[in-house]
Design a protein around this motif. Structure first.
Motif, PDB file in Angstrom:
ATOM      1  N   MET A  36     -18.868   0.597  14.832  1.00 50.94           N
ATOM      2  CA  MET A  36     -20.001  -0.103  14.181  1.00 50.94           C
ATOM      3  C   MET A  36     -21.152   0.776  13.586  1.00 50.94           C
ATOM      4  O   MET A  36     -21.609   0.528  12.712  1.00 50.94           O
ATOM      5  N   PHE A  37     -21.704   1.447  14.586  1.00 52.38           N
ATOM      6  CA  PHE A  37     -23.015   2.333  14.400  1.00 52.38           C
ATOM      7  C   PHE A  37     -22.635   3.395  13.406  1.00 52.38           C
ATOM      8  O   PHE A  37     -23.479   3.872  12.688  1.00 52.38           O
ATOM      9  N   LYS A  38     -21.342   3.927  13.377  1.00 50.26           N
ATOM     10  CA  LYS A  38     -21.219   4.994  12.509  1.00 50.26           C
ATOM     11  C   LYS A  38     -21.070   4.484  11.144  1.00 50.26           C
ATOM     12  O   LYS A  38     -21.408   5.253  10.076  1.00 50.26           O
ATOM     13  N   SER A  39     -20.730   3.387  10.856  1.00 50.20           N
ATOM     14  CA  SER A  39     -20.535   2.452   9.548  1.00 50.20           C
ATOM     15  C   SER A  39     -21.967   2.110   9.061  1.00 50.20           C
ATOM     16  O   SER A  39     -22.367   1.990   7.992  1.00 50.20           O
ATOM     17  N   MET A  40     -22.896   2.192  10.176  1.00 52.63           N
ATOM     18  CA  MET A  40     -24.496   1.866   9.659  1.00 52.63           C
ATOM     19  C   MET A  40     -25.004   2.780   9.730  1.00 52.63           C
ATOM     20  O   MET A  40     -26.542   2.867   9.545  1.00 52.63           O
ATOM     21  N   GLY A  41     -24.626   4.310   9.913  1.00 49.50           N
ATOM     22  CA  GLY A  41     -25.371   5.392   9.593  1.00 49.50           C
ATOM     23  C   GLY A  41     -25.797   6.146  10.874  1.00 49.50           C
ATOM     24  O   GLY A  41     -26.716   6.969  10.572  1.00 49.50           O
ATOM     25  N   VAL A  42     -25.502   5.707  12.109  1.00 43.18           N
ATOM     26  CA  VAL A  42     -26.215   6.444  13.200  1.00 43.18           C
ATOM     27  C   VAL A  42     -25.547   7.826  13.289  1.00 43.18           C
ATOM     28  O   VAL A  42     -24.062   7.711  13.070  1.00 43.18           O
ATOM     29  N   SER A  43     -26.122   8.618  13.980  1.00 43.13           N
ATOM     30  CA  SER A  43     -25.410   9.957  13.857  1.00 43.13           C
ATOM     31  C   SER A  43     -24.603  10.069  15.188  1.00 43.13           C
ATOM     32  O   SER A  43     -24.604   9.207  16.074  1.00 43.13           O
ATOM     33  N   ASN A  44     -23.486  10.914  15.174  1.00 45.24           N
ATOM     34  CA  ASN A  44     -22.610  11.311  16.410  1.00 45.24           C
ATOM     35  C   ASN A  44     -23.441  11.389  17.743  1.00 45.24           C
ATOM     36  O   ASN A  44     -23.004  10.790  18.712  1.00 45.24           O
ATOM     37  N   THR A 249     -14.245   9.481  22.771  1.00 51.96           N
ATOM     38  CA  THR A 249     -15.576   9.315  22.026  1.00 51.96           C
ATOM     39  C   THR A 249     -15.741  10.083  20.629  1.00 51.96           C
ATOM     40  O   THR A 249     -15.891   9.270  19.676  1.00 51.96           O
ATOM     41  N   ILE A 250     -15.434  11.294  20.275  1.00 49.55           N
ATOM     42  CA  ILE A 250     -15.334  11.718  19.293  1.00 49.55           C
ATOM     43  C   ILE A 250     -14.155  11.904  18.198  1.00 49.55           C
ATOM     44  O   ILE A 250     -14.487  11.529  16.816  1.00 49.55           O
ATOM     45  N   GLY A 251     -13.163  11.555  18.898  1.00 47.20           N
ATOM     46  CA  GLY A 251     -11.836  11.355  18.043  1.00 47.20           C
ATOM     47  C   GLY A 251     -12.075  10.327  17.079  1.00 47.20           C
ATOM     48  O   GLY A 251     -11.706  10.568  15.697  1.00 47.20           O
ATOM     49  N   PRO A 252     -12.217   9.030  17.095  1.00 46.15           N
ATOM     50  CA  PRO A 252     -12.725   8.075  16.176  1.00 46.15           C
ATOM     51  C   PRO A 252     -13.729   8.344  15.070  1.00 46.15           C
ATOM     52  O   PRO A 252     -13.319   8.183  14.022  1.00 46.15           O
ATOM     53  N   GLU A 257     -15.129  10.720   9.776  1.00 47.39           N
ATOM     54  CA  GLU A 257     -15.987  11.752   9.092  1.00 47.39           C
ATOM     55  C   GLU A 257     -15.611  12.091   7.679  1.00 47.39           C
ATOM     56  O   GLU A 257     -14.178  12.322   7.538  1.00 47.39           O
ATOM     57  N   ALA A 258     -16.379  12.515   6.845  1.00 44.26           N
ATOM     58  CA  ALA A 258     -16.198  12.729   5.566  1.00 44.26           C
ATOM     59  C   ALA A 258     -15.507  14.054   5.673  1.00 44.26           C
ATOM     60  O   ALA A 258     -15.768  15.078   6.501  1.00 44.26           O
ATOM     61  N   ARG A 259     -14.322  14.440   4.755  1.00 45.10           N
ATOM     62  CA  ARG A 259     -13.651  15.653   4.762  1.00 45.10           C
ATOM     63  C   ARG A 259     -14.632  16.910   4.462  1.00 45.10           C
ATOM     64  O   ARG A 259     -14.506  17.951   4.869  1.00 45.10           O
ATOM     65  N   ALA A 260     -15.621  16.550   3.796  1.00 42.40           N
ATOM     66  CA  ALA A 260     -16.517  17.802   3.424  1.00 42.40           C
ATOM     67  C   ALA A 260     -17.375  18.265   4.674  1.00 42.40           C
ATOM     68  O   ALA A 260     -17.907  19.224   4.647  1.00 42.40           O
ATOM     69  N   LEU A 261     -17.324  17.225   5.561  1.00 46.15           N
ATOM     70  CA  LEU A 261     -18.008  17.642   6.854  1.00 46.15           C
ATOM     71  C   LEU A 261     -17.026  17.756   8.139  1.00 46.15           C
ATOM     72  O   LEU A 261     -17.383  18.024   9.220  1.00 46.15           O
TER      73      LEU A 261
END
Length: 434
Positions: A36-44, A249-252, A257-261
């Motif tokens: 949810m936080f990822k969708s709302m723009g929070v950093s990893n 934690t990081i897998g999902p 994450e965008a392919r460019a990143l």
């Protein structure tokens, strides 16, 4: 002592739902909130740190576990805190409507975590008190499977639904609906368990005052740290989940994450699909298979295989970070391998805590202490995973995760797993082995 209440139902009617109810709020805090936080723009880094910090509720739960013995039965505590947990998850939906939504969400999720951690103490105590050692070993795979079914139901169906609503309603309304559903599910489970669970009454206490409970807590602490080989066991438990905590934690987030990143660029719906389809089946099969494998071979002999099973499949993420495939079927198949191994290996930690660390005068409380130590390891590695990934990049991060499994594999050779844990009378479910 085994619960001999004649109204006790077949364990198969309540163990799956009980451990699903244990896992649902845990993964709502640990993983669903992160997406949810990822969708709302929070950093990893912020996602990993704050969701990890909330996880300290599970670390410190042993400190109030003796006070729960004041309740007439473990069933009352289980059902009560399922109700509290369901209401807390529902409050996340309201928190999303506030201006300072991130801070309020973290606060409400912390409340849900405390309720869930308290519930876990009574849940595990009810399991231990209601089953024989042999049944504990036979059903250990089921506990792990259905605890983690909370993850896959959340990351499967509910995240797919979130992805749909993100496109049609917007991000905040989508996740409002999801957390209302999560809360409602836990409330429904509470009502079912008010009927299905065995009573598991607590022993009558001669003195039911705070001073007596505090004295008991001190005695519990002293007895725990007097156990032979306890410090080595603590290090083992902390390191057991080093790789898994970081991957979970990081897998999902890597998948989103965008392919460019350096990520796979999957949508919210696609992440839900890869976790909720073949991956769900693979994990459940792995977890149940791990329980019966350990029951057959014995915990001491099975342990190295369980550690390898839990960590070698992390090669999947190392491969995905290099190949960056776009075929969703290939990605789902690769993640299924990782999930099967995770489910298979996690059984080893459950039984180690239950049959090696928790045995003795305060079995339920000491198992709670062991799970607190387990969660400490998970939280510590989770909290730093975002910063490590940011520093190393996804490819080198997943290589680091593989290396993090080596210390626990080495340490397993020195664990004080006595031969009796491998015998049928100790719950291994098979004849004693040499």
């Amino acid at each position: 002592m085994i619960d001999t209440d004649k109204t006790t139902r077949n364990p198969a009617t309540w163990i799956p739902t009980l451990y699903f109810a244990q896992g649902l709020p845990f993964y709502a805090v640990a993983l669903v909130a992160g997406l949810m936080f990822k969708s709302m723009g929070v950093s990893n880094a912020d996602i990993a740190y704050w969701t990890g910090l909330i996880g300290f509720a599970w670390v410190f739960k042993p400190l109030w576990s003796p006070f729960l013995e004041l309740a007439p039965s473990k069933k009352i505590i289980v059902v009560g805190f399922q109700l509290v947990g369901g209401l807390s998850l529902g409050l996340v939906a309201l928190a999303l409507q506030t201006p300072a939504w991130f801070a309020v969400c973290i606060g409400v999720l912390a409340l849900a975590a405390i309720a869930s951690a308290t519930h876990d103490i009574a849940c595990d105590g009810l399991y231990i008190a209601s089953l024989s050692d042999k049944q504990q070993a036979a059903y250990a795979g089921w506990t792990g499977a259905f605890f983690n079914a909370g993850k896959f139901i959340s990351l499967g169906g509910l995240v797919i639904l979130a992805g749909h609503f993100e496109k049609t309603l917007g991000v905040a309304p989508a996740w409002t609906i999801i957390f209302l559903i999560l809360g409602a599910m836990l409330l429904l489970l509470a009502f079912y368990h008010s009927w299905a669970l065995p009573l598991a009454p607590n022993p009558a206490l001669a003195r039911q005052d705070v001073g007596a409970i505090a004295a008991t807590l001190w005695d519990v602490l002293v007895e725990f740290f007097k156990k032979p080989g306890i410090w080595l066991a603590i290090v083992f438990i902390i390191l057991f989940r080093a790789g898994e905590a970081q991957v979970q934690t990081i897998g999902p987030l890597f998948l989103r994450e965008a392919r460019a990143l350096g990520g796979l660029g999957l949508s919210t719906t696609e992440v839900g699909a890869v976790y909720g389809t073949a991956g769900t089946v693979a994990f459940v099969l792995g977890s149940i298979g791990g329980g019966y494998f350990t029951s057959w071979l014995g915990l001491k002999r099975a342990m190295p295989f369980l550690i390898l099973a839990m960590n070698l499949p992390n090669l999947v993420f190392y491969y995905l970070s290099h190949a960056l495939p776009s075929d969703i079927t290939l990605i789902a198949g690769a993640l299924s391998v990782e999930m099967f191994g995770y489910g298979f290996g996690f059984v080893g930690l459950i039984l180690f805590m239950m049959q090696v660390v928790a045995v003795g005068k305060y079995q339920t409380a000491h198992y709670a202490f062991a799970t607190g130590v387990m969660q400490l390891g998970f939280v510590l590695f989770k909290m730093v995973s975002g910063a490590v990934q940011t520093a190393l990049g996804y490819q080198h991060f997943f290589l680091w995760v593989l290396l993090a499994a080596l210390p626990v594999l080495l340490l397993s050779r020195f664990m004080p797993i006595r031969a009796r844990q491998d015998g049928a009378d100790a719950g291994a479910g098979h004849a004693a082995t040499a």
